[in-house]
Design an enzyme around this catalytic site. Structure first.
Site: not given
Lengths: 373, 373, 373, 373
Positions: A63, A66, A310
């Site tokens: 992340t 990103h 999830i």
């Protein structure tokens, strides 16, 4: 991220963090757009119910890549300036008003999701699905810094027997635990698709949690080698092998009881579904880059498959489970941590992630003595 | 059991079992009352849907002791004459009419419960709770013999990697698997109360199935030593120690997630309930000798406990789970098997059980070459 | 309870509750020993995170009877003086500091368990099993009063379509919901043993939740008549009928899927277990007066029964479920509410409970206009 | 289907079915290609373990339409000649060898899946997921005929209180029960997408099983009117309304607990996922015509959704549940049965299904007296 704005964070370490004018070094997304900057910023205030932590180690996540690259999701979500970093362990240096169950000096890891406690999900034991979640290092200032302030309810005393690096990555490890524990594990035959850090953790978690056999697949020989180090019972090179066929051979035709999908790859998901036995489960943590299609009849309906979406970690079942496995010594995530480097070299860490030649990368903040762990 | 009625079973081994006039040696309850007799009896016929097995090893169970002693339960249940023995492994020597999925020469262990397949339990995946269960070695002729006929649906190919002794005790091992798997195991703190053979198996099963820690308690130092050999994380001498208090210390005050009650002792059950955390589960396999009282409010209701009554093995989930754990090598029950002796010495085996100085005792039928396993 | 200490609470109603010197009427256990006193006491302060409610209706519970009678449990638990009453609905008259999701004027019912939010149970969605629970009207001042202060997190907006009396008894109704929902209900055959108020609620809950048939048993013809009014599919007089035999007839020999045990009677529990089919469940809410014995083998183990100890209400799944059933009109508890009387007549309410000729008794505080609901 | 090959089946009715040369009328797919033929064919033999039924009513299913049209699935699956029809009720006219629990004269409905009883699914209570399933009317001769032979284990005594038409459609009703019961129902807010016969059944099942509210959506005003007759709490015209938005309004923003997807429409599935609350479940029975794509992140992963692929009926939990609901009178499917017509008019029945102006269509075989039910 380029221009250093200070040369050392060292003096901060000795200083009291309480002063409002104190500053610290941090990795900050200062404005919309690619990149991240090392900046001198104020040490966060420690509000009521909060803990101020001196960060000892912090993990870099996909992340973060990103966010660094400023992808579409980041553009819609982040409101710069924000200090990045949602995986970390720190030492408590200050307890905010009303905090009674922690003491300065304790070493804590941290749940990154700050939840509202008032929505239906929060009030029915499903806080990981809170509709108003704010995430440290995304929506709130995070742990790529010398100090971070966190809600005391999010802090978790790391087990004493694990390394600082392992304690730093309990947040993503918790993703793996949550994914694995969303269906049967004991005595099951499980495959993990995608051997990035969370996939690697997933292998170790499934084994520690009692799976009879754990297979791992990926397209990268580097990552498959890491999967071997995590003691996968078999590794499958999805770039060269027919995954369902290989699994059929490995299981004597029986197929898998469960798949932990950690890659976000449409092909991995299709292969995983094809390799499941009728009635199996596939738990989806990997985020696909874009919508993709599925042959629902053949892969889901006729097989009676259960799919679990999830996100996050069950708060706090997942943490108790993870703690038990770590504290007992059954779960050891160290082989997945391939790099430990100064936080100042955040750009290099990002480059390493991009290169595909890293497992989990852990950063050491300015002024932290790595000898002491 | 005294008068030998033949001197050797050896010639039988070479002979074809099909002839109706063939005989074999067996341990038989010939008439109501204590004891059991070694007798020459006809080799059982192999009916439609049945397998005739040459028995290679057979386990002795506490139930066999009760039958030997002719306790109240035995008096109400058995209709002599009946060949005893409900735990065994054998080699298929004949397949009855309609049997298509087995071949002579295969080595099979055996589910001892012969069920009706027509009651609600049978038709809803709960065959272990069949209202019309008949048990091999109790209601039907069993495996303390050179040959035994069993329904083919009850036969289970034993994993190739385990010993004949281990294959012989899959039935009681399945009791342990069923008990353990009746609630959460992965990452849990589990205690096993009662370290007879099934309790010993339970320790190994809970560990293999991913429990974070497994404690064991008993009043016998001999059995506690066996529990240590099964790698219990801690053993508790219930004759000398306060079990709940000791568990409180071992768990830092948290208590247990689950108890596997294998002793049938009222005190063990009360201790187990007291040692559970709120919301924990206690799974009851051990059969108390008589009704006993419980402080329901304090031990069950106020704590939100779940109690599971456990009987038999789930047919056949339990067998798949057990097979997976054995075949993967995660589960090894050999340390619990303390004695292997000739079936002819059944009386001595019973005496051994009574003495409390045995784990699992396995018998070798007449004419079986123990070197070949 | 005898000496009135004021003649009317009416003036209080118009007054602002904020003043520290304001007083109100309340039913108070003033000192250890039997009885309870109507007293003029200070209006409670509304602390941070709390709501001050003007009580509109309050239910009398069997626990209030035990407290009145000063039984052993009460002696060990209560620290007088304490205002009694743990079932009530009120109108918010003040919101404490930090309360943002409620407004004065809202009508709220109330969860009586005040939990710690820091123990394992609280942090894993099992707050009803909190190790540090304090109960309004038991450990903290309760709702048998003109005003009560409650944590805002415990308040629940009562559905608009139900009466004040129904809203007053959501707490015990939640016990029934929790008990019923602790196992399968839809399409099941359920029996409720014990037709006091919670048992009566249980009948209605099981029906609303989709049980195929609901039977009710009790020893009191009065309560069985109430069970009929709750639309039980059959009522069984346990004083005259053999309960398991009657249930066998009613179910064509199949037995029950579940029992909701609301009586605390050892015989009711044994009958319930005997009447269950193999694999059924019995959920235990009724508190036995003392330990009692069970034939575990015959009633629990051989039948593969699951027993659930039930306490409180799942926080807050139970409240969402209850709200959905009430708001949809599927659940109507009014027939179980047999008496509405002035709170001043608390002694008479207790006498009524003792007499066994009441369902749920609801009290109206001083100065509340019963016409307005 | 055109050329009648006989003019009446009436004489067959009086005749004994045992003779091998007896013939009957049936709807047969005689050869690969579109259409179906009414033919005179031999009465099936009643093999060991089988029942021979005189068919009294038979339901027409969407699958029959696909077979008639000879779609790709049919081309790959059917081996003509085969008598069609997998939903029916009949009277037992002969019991095959070994059948002990049925008698001639009994009225039975029938599970259409004939399973192997030897695969993992079959042996672990998941026979509906048998890897070797053969389906009556698809792989084996079915019930669009005067007589049909079925395995006795597939027969189910229809409850005495329901009509023959209702008994004829227990198979598709079981699909609805299975779908509904694959997740929580009691006190839940449920939507059914797709109001064909199984969707209509799903509305009634969810209501009978205790859902607090049941919404229904479809694009056809005709089917929405049927949904109203099934007492849906709200119906949504997906052709004109924004389904997630409408559901948001209906639920005060809370969203759905569960969706029963019966349409196979990609848009219905996306709408259903969007309308679910975080943590909700979507159970997929409707078969999409082709693969389609999904925004997995937004609709499944970030929301923590559980998806269940549903096929067939749990054998036989589903049948017990359905029987309980029907026998209790809580479930009434009659409003969904819009047409009853002679089996001879199979072509017209197919045309009716194609037209979209029918709910469930039930056929009456040749020679069956419709007055007698």
């Amino acid at each position: 991220m380029s221009a250093r704005t200070t040369t050392t964070g060292a003096p901060l370490e000795a200083a009291a963090p309480r002063s409002q004018t104190r500053t610290m070094m941090a990795v900050v997304k200062t404005a919309p757009g690619p990149g991240a900057q090392v900046r001198e910023v104020p040490v966060p205030a420690c509000g009521p119910g909060e803990l101020l932590l001196r960060v000892l180690r912090a993990g870099v996540c996909g992340t973060d890549l990103h966010i660094f690259e400023w992808d579409r999701w980041s553009q819609g979500r982040l409101k710069p300036p924000v200090t990045l970093g949602h995986e970390f362990v720190g030492e408590i240096v200050e307890c905010g008003a009303g905090v009674t169950n922690f003491q300065p000096g304790e070493r804590v890891s941290c749940e990154s999701h700050v939840i509202c406690n008032t929505c239906l999900a929060c009030r029915t034991g499903q806080g990981h699905l809170c509709e108003n979640t704010r995430i440290l290092g995304v929506d709130l200032n995070g742990g790529f810094a010398q100090f971070v302030a966190v809600p005391a309810v999010n802090a978790w005393r790391a087990p004493a027997n694990i390394t600082l690096e392992a304690a730093a990555v309990m947040e993503p490890l918790g993703n793996a635990v949550h994914t694995a524990f969303s269906g049967p594990l004991s005595a099951c035959t499980i495959a993990v698709s995608g051997c990035g850090p969370i996939g690697l953790f997933g292998i170790a978690v499934a084994r520690a949690a009692g799976a009879a056999r754990v297979f791992a697949s990926d397209v990268s020989p580097y990552r498959l080698e890491l999967a071997r180090r995590m003691e996968a019972d078999a590794v499958i090179d999805a770039a060269r092998e027919n995954v369902p066929e290989r699994i059929r051979q490995l299981t004597g035709g029986a197929g898998l009881d469960g798949v932990l999908e950690m890659s976000g790859s449409p092909q991995a998901m299709r292969d995983g579904l094809a390799a499941l036995r009728n009635g199996g489960r596939l738990s989806l943590l990997g985020l696909p880059k874009e919508p993709f299609e599925l042959d629902w009849n053949r892969l889901v309906i006729f097989k009676g498959i259960t799919l679990h979406g999830i996100i996050g970690r069950r708060m706090f079942e997942t943490w108790y489970q993870m703690d038990n496995l770590l504290a007992s010594g059954r779960l050891d995530v160290r082989p997945a941590i391939t790099h430990v480097m100064p936080m100042e070299q955040f750009d290099q860490a990002i480059a390493l992630l991009r290169s595909g030649t890293a497992g989990k990368v852990v950063l050491v903040p300015w002024g932290v003595d790595t000898a002491r762990a």
